[in-house]
Motif scaffolding. Structure first.
Motif, PDB file in Angstrom:
ATOM      1  N   THR A   1      28.877 -27.849 -34.378  1.00 42.56           N
ATOM      2  CA  THR A   1      29.344 -27.006 -33.287  1.00 42.56           C
ATOM      3  C   THR A   1      29.949 -25.727 -33.861  1.00 42.56           C
ATOM      4  O   THR A   1      30.671 -25.755 -34.855  1.00 42.56           O
ATOM      5  N   GLY A   2      29.622 -24.611 -33.239  1.00 40.21           N
ATOM      6  CA  GLY A   2      30.102 -23.327 -33.725  1.00 40.21           C
ATOM      7  C   GLY A   2      29.198 -22.707 -34.765  1.00 40.21           C
ATOM      8  O   GLY A   2      29.371 -21.547 -35.137  1.00 40.21           O
ATOM      9  N   LEU A   3      28.227 -23.463 -35.247  1.00 41.55           N
ATOM     10  CA  LEU A   3      27.295 -22.949 -36.252  1.00 41.55           C
ATOM     11  C   LEU A   3      25.863 -23.002 -35.750  1.00 41.55           C
ATOM     12  O   LEU A   3      25.167 -21.989 -35.713  1.00 41.55           O
ATOM     13  N   LEU A   4      25.411 -24.187 -35.336  1.00 41.08           N
ATOM     14  CA  LEU A   4      24.013 -24.365 -34.938  1.00 41.08           C
ATOM     15  C   LEU A   4      23.839 -24.642 -33.452  1.00 41.08           C
ATOM     16  O   LEU A   4      22.714 -24.832 -33.000  1.00 41.08           O
ATOM     17  N   ASP A   5      24.935 -24.687 -32.695  1.00 41.46           N
ATOM     18  CA  ASP A   5      24.814 -24.972 -31.270  1.00 41.46           C
ATOM     19  C   ASP A   5      24.899 -23.703 -30.438  1.00 41.46           C
ATOM     20  O   ASP A   5      25.118 -23.747 -29.239  1.00 41.46           O
ATOM     21  N   VAL A   6      24.725 -22.544 -31.096  1.00 40.47           N
ATOM     22  CA  VAL A   6      24.766 -21.267 -30.388  1.00 40.47           C
ATOM     23  C   VAL A   6      23.375 -20.659 -30.399  1.00 40.47           C
ATOM     24  O   VAL A   6      22.503 -21.074 -31.161  1.00 40.47           O
ATOM     25  N   ALA A   7      23.163 -19.688 -29.555  1.00 35.55           N
ATOM     26  CA  ALA A   7      21.840 -19.075 -29.432  1.00 35.55           C
ATOM     27  C   ALA A   7      21.581 -18.124 -30.597  1.00 35.55           C
ATOM     28  O   ALA A   7      22.398 -17.255 -30.899  1.00 35.55           O
ATOM     29  N   TRP A   8      20.459 -18.312 -31.244  1.00 38.75           N
ATOM     30  CA  TRP A   8      20.025 -17.412 -32.313  1.00 38.75           C
ATOM     31  C   TRP A   8      18.674 -16.825 -31.898  1.00 38.75           C
ATOM     32  O   TRP A   8      17.949 -17.419 -31.106  1.00 38.75           O
ATOM     33  N   PRO A   9      18.244 -15.653 -32.394  1.00 38.67           N
ATOM     34  CA  PRO A   9      18.857 -14.962 -33.522  1.00 38.67           C
ATOM     35  C   PRO A   9      20.053 -14.097 -33.129  1.00 38.67           C
ATOM     36  O   PRO A   9      20.078 -13.532 -32.051  1.00 38.67           O
ATOM     37  N   HIS A  10      20.992 -14.012 -34.042  1.00 39.59           N
ATOM     38  CA  HIS A  10      22.097 -13.078 -34.000  1.00 39.59           C
ATOM     39  C   HIS A  10      21.765 -11.971 -34.997  1.00 39.59           C
ATOM     40  O   HIS A  10      20.722 -12.013 -35.649  1.00 39.59           O
TER      41      HIS A  10
ATOM     42  N   PHE B   1      30.105 -19.624 -42.285  1.00 37.78           N
ATOM     43  CA  PHE B   1      30.756 -20.480 -41.297  1.00 37.78           C
ATOM     44  C   PHE B   1      32.046 -21.065 -41.848  1.00 37.78           C
ATOM     45  O   PHE B   1      33.098 -21.014 -41.201  1.00 37.78           O
ATOM     46  N   VAL B   2      31.981 -21.604 -43.070  1.00 41.32           N
ATOM     47  CA  VAL B   2      33.133 -22.294 -43.649  1.00 41.32           C
ATOM     48  C   VAL B   2      34.308 -21.341 -43.880  1.00 41.32           C
ATOM     49  O   VAL B   2      35.469 -21.715 -43.660  1.00 41.32           O
ATOM     50  N   PHE B   3      34.007 -20.102 -44.290  1.00 44.96           N
ATOM     51  CA  PHE B   3      35.094 -19.207 -44.695  1.00 44.96           C
ATOM     52  C   PHE B   3      35.472 -18.137 -43.667  1.00 44.96           C
ATOM     53  O   PHE B   3      36.511 -17.506 -43.826  1.00 44.96           O
TER      54      PHE B   3
END
Length: 263
Positions: free
Chosen positions: A141-150, A159-161
């Motif tokens: 969540t917050g990484l791959l559950d959003v619409a891409w492309p950005h 994502f981690v940092f």
């Protein structure tokens, strides 16, 4: 005699003899006794001394630079695998090893992802997430559950940092983040001068933690093992991670997360 020097000598001789002179712009001639190219012709094509090239084929102890190997590989029209083998036998780093690599996920792997029921994703050379399945999208969540492309592809380190949500999502964030930086340094050790790597490192340096970890110069090979995530909907969940590399595109990583029972 050094095994690698002997192997290098025999390999170059085999590569020199396999083609016809006409392929390299030389006349064959009825009086030609050498199979393939002569040593002098290889030296001419590679712009090196014929004597020096002869010494290489004789497995003498000579210093062969990466630049000379690059010219030899081009002169002999070596394939990617043959070129890699040439540099390995000479114990030199190929300055162009990664230039032809395209950071895209093959359609075959992308199609396979949809058939995998556990979370799975494909990671690229600078740890962009190139493709993932539905289970991975539901997990990260917050990484791959959003619409891409950005403007940018999803990236594990970014994502981690840079995403505050990651500090709650990644269990034991400090230890995992430190290890990820060490794994990334090991993974791109032969590509640190590449613009894409330098750009990502520069961007992540806005994070004080990344800067601290990066300057420590820890180097660790990427390993599998237990991974824990504090999922906003499912709480603390545990996985066993396995990372695989496709033979055809070794810069890619297929990451699989098998659900595991808590310790």
């Amino acid at each position: 005699m050094d095994t690698r020097r002997q192997e290098l000598a025999e390999f170059l001789q085999a590569m020199r003899q396999r083609g016809s002179p006409e392929e390299f712009g030389f006349p064959s001639g009825s009086r030609r006794r050498t199979q393939g190219l002569r040593r002098e012709e290889v030296a001419q094509l590679a712009s090196i001394s014929a004597t020096w090239y002869t010494w290489i084929e004789q497995a003498r102890e000579v210093n062969v630079s990466a630049e000379a190997l690059d010219r030899l590989a081009s002169a002999l029209k070596l394939s990617k695998s043959e070129r890699s083998y040439l540099f390995d036998m000479a114990d030199r780093r190929d300055p162009h090893a990664h230039q032809s690599e395209v950071d895209t996920a093959p359609e075959t792997l992308v199609t396979m992802l949809a058939q995998i029921q556990i979370p799975a994703y494909i990671m690229g050379r600078t740890w962009d997430i190139l493709a993932w399945n539905q289970a991975a999208g539901a997990l990260f969540t917050g990484l791959l559950d959003v619409a891409w492309p950005h403007p940018q592809r999803p990236n594990l380190l970014r994502f981690v940092f840079t995403n505050p949500q990651a500090r709650q999502f990644v269990y034991n964030w400090d230890m995992r983040a430190r290890r990820l930086v060490a794994e990334f340094r090991a993974d791109c050790r032969s590509r640190l001068e590449e613009p894409e790597v330098q750009q990502l490192v520069s961007e992540l340096s806005a994070s004080a933690e990344f800067t601290q970890f990066w300057k420590q110069h820890d180097v660790l090979e990427r390993q599998g093992g237990q991974r824990e995530f504090q999922h906003p909907a499912h709480g603390l969940i545990h996985f066993q991670q396995v990372t695989l590399r496709p033979v055809e595109q070794e810069q890619l990583k297929l990451v699989l997360l098998q659900p595991a029972k808590s310790a």
